[in-house]
Design a protein around this motif. Structure first.
Motif, PDB file in Angstrom:
ATOM      1  N   UNK A   1       0.826  -1.209   0.000  1.00 23.66           N
ATOM      2  CA  UNK A   1       0.000   0.000   0.000  1.00 23.66           C
ATOM      3  C   UNK A   1       0.861   1.260   0.000  1.00 23.66           C
ATOM      4  N   UNK A   2       2.009   1.214   0.665  1.00 15.90           N
ATOM      5  CA  UNK A   2       2.919   2.364   0.678  1.00 15.90           C
ATOM      6  C   UNK A   2       3.487   2.606  -0.713  1.00 15.90           C
ATOM      7  N   UNK A   3       3.824   1.529  -1.411  1.00 13.33           N
ATOM      8  CA  UNK A   3       4.339   1.655  -2.778  1.00 13.33           C
ATOM      9  C   UNK A   3       3.251   2.258  -3.687  1.00 13.33           C
ATOM     10  N   UNK A   4       2.043   1.754  -3.579  1.00 18.76           N
ATOM     11  CA  UNK A   4       0.944   2.258  -4.418  1.00 18.76           C
ATOM     12  C   UNK A   4       0.672   3.738  -4.143  1.00 18.76           C
ATOM     13  N   UNK A   5       0.678   4.121  -2.876  1.00 19.57           N
ATOM     14  CA  UNK A   5       0.441   5.510  -2.500  1.00 19.57           C
ATOM     15  C   UNK A   5       1.562   6.400  -3.036  1.00 19.57           C
ATOM     16  N   UNK A   6       2.810   5.966  -2.884  1.00 17.04           N
ATOM     17  CA  UNK A   6       3.958   6.734  -3.358  1.00 17.04           C
ATOM     18  C   UNK A   6       3.908   6.899  -4.876  1.00 17.04           C
ATOM     19  N   UNK A   7       3.563   5.837  -5.588  1.00 18.04           N
ATOM     20  CA  UNK A   7       3.477   5.917  -7.045  1.00 18.04           C
ATOM     21  C   UNK A   7       2.390   6.900  -7.476  1.00 18.04           C
ATOM     22  N   UNK A   8       1.263   6.894  -6.789  1.00 20.00           N
ATOM     23  CA  UNK A   8       0.174   7.821  -7.112  1.00 20.00           C
ATOM     24  C   UNK A   8       0.600   9.271  -6.855  1.00 20.00           C
TER      25      UNK A   8
END
Length: 71
Positions: A11-18
């Motif tokens: 979820x941290x990776x997805x948030x950072x990418x967004x």
């Protein structure tokens, strides 16, 4: 390319990418397939990399949103 984030949390990776995408900062995700191969125990972290020219802006963006930056 410079590493900006290393985490086992998808979820941290997805948030950072967004967040980076919202700032028009290109990113590259490393170790995606390795983390899938090792199963669901979360031993191998995934890494997010950005171009060196974008590192300052990318790190400021992530920090402003509560994400700890590596590197």
């Amino acid at each position: 390319m410079k590493e900006i984030l290393r985490t086992n949390e998808p979820t941290a990776i997805a948030f950072a990418k967004a967040l980076l995408q919202g700032e028009d900062i290109e990113w590259f995700e490393m170790d995606v397939h390795m983390s899938v191969l090792e199963g669901s125990i979360g031993v191998l972290p995934r890494r997010l990399l950005v171009a060196e020219r974008d590192y300052f802006m990318a790190s400021a963006t992530l920090r402003d949103n509560g994400i700890t930056v590596t590197g």
